[in-house]
Design a protein around this motif. Sequence first.
Motif, PDB file in Angstrom:
ATOM      1  N   TYR A   1      45.914  58.478  71.477  1.00 37.71           N
ATOM      2  CA  TYR A   1      44.548  58.672  70.993  1.00 37.71           C
ATOM      3  C   TYR A   1      43.834  59.713  71.836  1.00 37.71           C
ATOM      4  N   LEU A   2      42.923  60.422  71.184  1.00 38.44           N
ATOM      5  CA  LEU A   2      42.104  61.439  71.835  1.00 38.44           C
ATOM      6  C   LEU A   2      40.670  61.233  71.372  1.00 38.44           C
ATOM      7  N   PHE A   3      39.765  61.084  72.334  1.00 35.70           N
ATOM      8  CA  PHE A   3      38.362  60.829  72.009  1.00 35.70           C
ATOM      9  C   PHE A   3      37.490  61.933  72.582  1.00 35.70           C
ATOM     10  N   HIS A   4      36.748  62.607  71.698  1.00 33.88           N
ATOM     11  CA  HIS A   4      35.768  63.615  72.100  1.00 33.88           C
ATOM     12  C   HIS A   4      34.425  62.901  72.273  1.00 33.88           C
ATOM     13  N   GLU A   5      34.022  62.682  73.506  1.00 34.86           N
ATOM     14  CA  GLU A   5      32.815  61.895  73.760  1.00 34.86           C
ATOM     15  C   GLU A   5      31.578  62.516  73.128  1.00 34.86           C
ATOM     16  N   ALA A   6      31.428  63.829  73.238  1.00 37.90           N
ATOM     17  CA  ALA A   6      30.221  64.482  72.736  1.00 37.90           C
ATOM     18  C   ALA A   6      30.122  64.417  71.218  1.00 37.90           C
ATOM     19  N   LEU A   7      31.266  64.341  70.541  1.00 43.23           N
ATOM     20  CA  LEU A   7      31.281  64.314  69.082  1.00 43.23           C
ATOM     21  C   LEU A   7      31.373  62.899  68.524  1.00 43.23           C
ATOM     22  N   GLY A   8      31.701  61.935  69.377  1.00 41.19           N
ATOM     23  CA  GLY A   8      31.943  60.587  68.884  1.00 41.19           C
ATOM     24  C   GLY A   8      33.148  60.532  67.967  1.00 41.19           C
ATOM     25  N   ARG A   9      34.118  61.417  68.186  1.00 39.05           N
ATOM     26  CA  ARG A   9      35.271  61.538  67.282  1.00 39.05           C
ATOM     27  C   ARG A   9      36.536  61.040  67.962  1.00 39.05           C
ATOM     28  N   LEU A  10      37.221  60.118  67.294  1.00 45.63           N
ATOM     29  CA  LEU A  10      38.456  59.526  67.799  1.00 45.63           C
ATOM     30  C   LEU A  10      39.613  59.882  66.879  1.00 45.63           C
ATOM     31  N   ASP A  11      40.675  60.471  67.442  1.00 44.72           N
ATOM     32  CA  ASP A  11      41.918  60.763  66.715  1.00 44.72           C
ATOM     33  C   ASP A  11      43.003  59.858  67.282  1.00 44.72           C
ATOM     34  N   MET A  12      43.746  59.171  66.421  1.00 45.21           N
ATOM     35  CA  MET A  12      44.743  58.218  66.910  1.00 45.21           C
ATOM     36  C   MET A  12      46.001  58.254  66.049  1.00 45.21           C
ATOM     37  N   VAL A  13      47.145  58.044  66.706  1.00 45.88           N
ATOM     38  CA  VAL A  13      48.430  57.897  66.020  1.00 45.88           C
ATOM     39  C   VAL A  13      49.092  56.620  66.522  1.00 45.88           C
ATOM     40  N   LEU A  14      49.549  55.793  65.591  1.00 45.93           N
ATOM     41  CA  LEU A  14      50.335  54.601  65.901  1.00 45.93           C
ATOM     42  C   LEU A  14      51.665  54.768  65.188  1.00 45.93           C
TER      43      LEU A  14
ATOM     44  N   LYS B   1      28.811  69.378  75.795  1.00 47.85           N
ATOM     45  CA  LYS B   1      30.149  68.880  76.125  1.00 47.85           C
ATOM     46  C   LYS B   1      30.117  67.488  76.750  1.00 47.85           C
ATOM     47  N   ASN B   2      28.924  66.919  76.900  1.00 47.82           N
ATOM     48  CA  ASN B   2      28.776  65.614  77.549  1.00 47.82           C
ATOM     49  C   ASN B   2      29.291  65.652  78.988  1.00 47.82           C
ATOM     50  N   GLU B   3      29.069  66.771  79.664  1.00 47.01           N
ATOM     51  CA  GLU B   3      29.529  66.930  81.038  1.00 47.01           C
ATOM     52  C   GLU B   3      28.395  66.807  82.054  1.00 47.01           C
ATOM     53  N   ALA B   4      27.149  66.841  81.597  1.00 40.93           N
ATOM     54  CA  ALA B   4      26.016  66.794  82.524  1.00 40.93           C
ATOM     55  C   ALA B   4      25.933  65.431  83.201  1.00 40.93           C
ATOM     56  N   LYS B   5      25.677  65.437  84.501  1.00 42.89           N
ATOM     57  CA  LYS B   5      25.566  64.189  85.256  1.00 42.89           C
ATOM     58  C   LYS B   5      24.188  63.551  85.079  1.00 42.89           C
TER      59      LYS B   5
ATOM     60  N   MET C   1      28.363  49.617  82.339  1.00 49.29           N
ATOM     61  CA  MET C   1      28.224  50.231  81.020  1.00 49.29           C
ATOM     62  C   MET C   1      28.032  51.737  81.181  1.00 49.29           C
ATOM     63  N   ARG C   2      28.791  52.523  80.422  1.00 46.34           N
ATOM     64  CA  ARG C   2      28.716  53.976  80.487  1.00 46.34           C
ATOM     65  C   ARG C   2      28.167  54.523  79.171  1.00 46.34           C
ATOM     66  N   TYR C   3      27.358  55.576  79.302  1.00 47.91           N
ATOM     67  CA  TYR C   3      26.746  56.173  78.124  1.00 47.91           C
ATOM     68  C   TYR C   3      27.279  57.589  77.904  1.00 47.91           C
ATOM     69  N   ALA C   4      27.281  57.996  76.653  1.00 46.72           N
ATOM     70  CA  ALA C   4      27.633  59.367  76.286  1.00 46.72           C
ATOM     71  C   ALA C   4      26.409  60.041  75.689  1.00 46.72           C
ATOM     72  N   PHE C   5      26.304  61.355  75.897  1.00 44.07           N
ATOM     73  CA  PHE C   5      25.193  62.126  75.351  1.00 44.07           C
ATOM     74  C   PHE C   5      25.646  62.736  74.033  1.00 44.07           C
ATOM     75  N   ARG C   6      24.933  62.455  72.947  1.00 43.90           N
ATOM     76  CA  ARG C   6      25.412  62.733  71.590  1.00 43.90           C
ATOM     77  C   ARG C   6      24.800  63.988  70.974  1.00 43.90           C
ATOM     78  N   LEU C   7      24.363  64.927  71.784  1.00 37.02           N
ATOM     79  CA  LEU C   7      23.725  66.121  71.233  1.00 37.02           C
ATOM     80  C   LEU C   7      24.656  66.851  70.263  1.00 37.02           C
ATOM     81  N   ALA C   8      25.905  67.060  70.663  1.00 35.89           N
ATOM     82  CA  ALA C   8      26.848  67.776  69.792  1.00 35.89           C
ATOM     83  C   ALA C   8      27.065  67.026  68.485  1.00 35.89           C
ATOM     84  N   GLU C   9      27.138  65.706  68.564  1.00 32.83           N
ATOM     85  CA  GLU C   9      27.353  64.905  67.355  1.00 32.83           C
ATOM     86  C   GLU C   9      26.182  65.037  66.390  1.00 32.83           C
TER      87      GLU C   9
END
Length: 380
Positions: free
Chosen positions: A289-302, A43-47, A1-9
């Motif tokens: 699809y493009l997902f910004h982990e720090a923002l929790g934002r998903l952009d998708m085209v089908l 940016k959700n880049e910190a280890k 299980m992987r976690y994202a840091f949501r400070l930006a969101e």
Amino acid sequence: MRYAFRLAELLGHTPDRRKRPGTIKAIVEHTGLDRHQVASLLKNEAKYIPLDALSRLCDYLIDQGHATADQLPGALFAVNAENFWEQLARRSDIEIVVGVRQGEGNNSPENAMVVASDSVLVGELLNGISTLGGVAKHIGEGPESNATTSVPMPDRIQQSLVWSPGQVTLEDARARATEVFEGFTEAQGDRGMVCIGSVKSNPAVELLFSDAFGCTPFVTEDDVDDVSARSCPFFLRYRDSDPKPGAASAGMRLSKNMDAPEPGFYYEKDDGTWEYAGGQGKDTALVFYLFHEALGRLDMVLSGFSGRATRLLAKTLAIRGEEFWPPVYHEAGVQVGAFLVQYDDAESKPSRDDLLYNTGGAAKIMPLSREAIARRMARR
């Protein structure tokens, strides 16, 4: 299980300084944390994050009214998805954007319509989100499951309609698409937008691609000096009979000196050369699809190139959705999935029953070049 840091969101912070000026400075002044550390966390880049730094950030969020004490530190963490449908289901809000065409008769809502093939795809999208592609019923089963296991599900799914090019003036079509897309990008919180169709039928698709790759929307790139200068690593060549709205992601030529002789999708390979995804007896569809982990934002085209490809894509998503995962690009807290799906033409002549039963067809799923996407991301 992987976690994202949501400070930006939580802060509603975006990388665009024009929209959210001074965020890093404000945090640094309040917490005393290092500027580079704060930038990395946004940016959700910190280890890792020291407990002391986490405590200071929690104090800042409480003092500034972004969260309450009982919500922290849990609100700062989110579970990252581990498959295609989970990526959608973990969004709190999903907005599905569909192009609308005006039927015969007077210009009234009663004569406006959504193309049947798009409706088939929307239906499968809703099914996949709500059932995790059919596996939701199995969650909680097995010896390692526990009573707290839950199925991720959006709090809200809404549909927004935009005008397809050719149905109203280009200015009105683009204005409506811009209204919808900017409303999505300027909102805060965990969210996703799914655009159904191509730039031929849905101008919000062009806005999404332009935002993803940092180019000017609705401006053709057919006249770039070299194909390597194209902003998008894929390209839709219109049919001669199609409406041809100006677009960075579509047109009639790959560049001034490179023709695109056949209608359909083209894509860039690892070595920078371009290839046609169609061919004799072939039809194609695109999943992006493009997902910004720090923002929790998903952009998708089908997007299917034809109505048949759109319906077949719905079937492919239903039975092979797991093959659109993992993303082909994952760097700096950004995930990009880009896949072309190639279908053989039907052996029999098209009929109305094809729409009613959507029997499916052999599909070849082709992940697009990670290197081609990385080149675009590096020059945004």
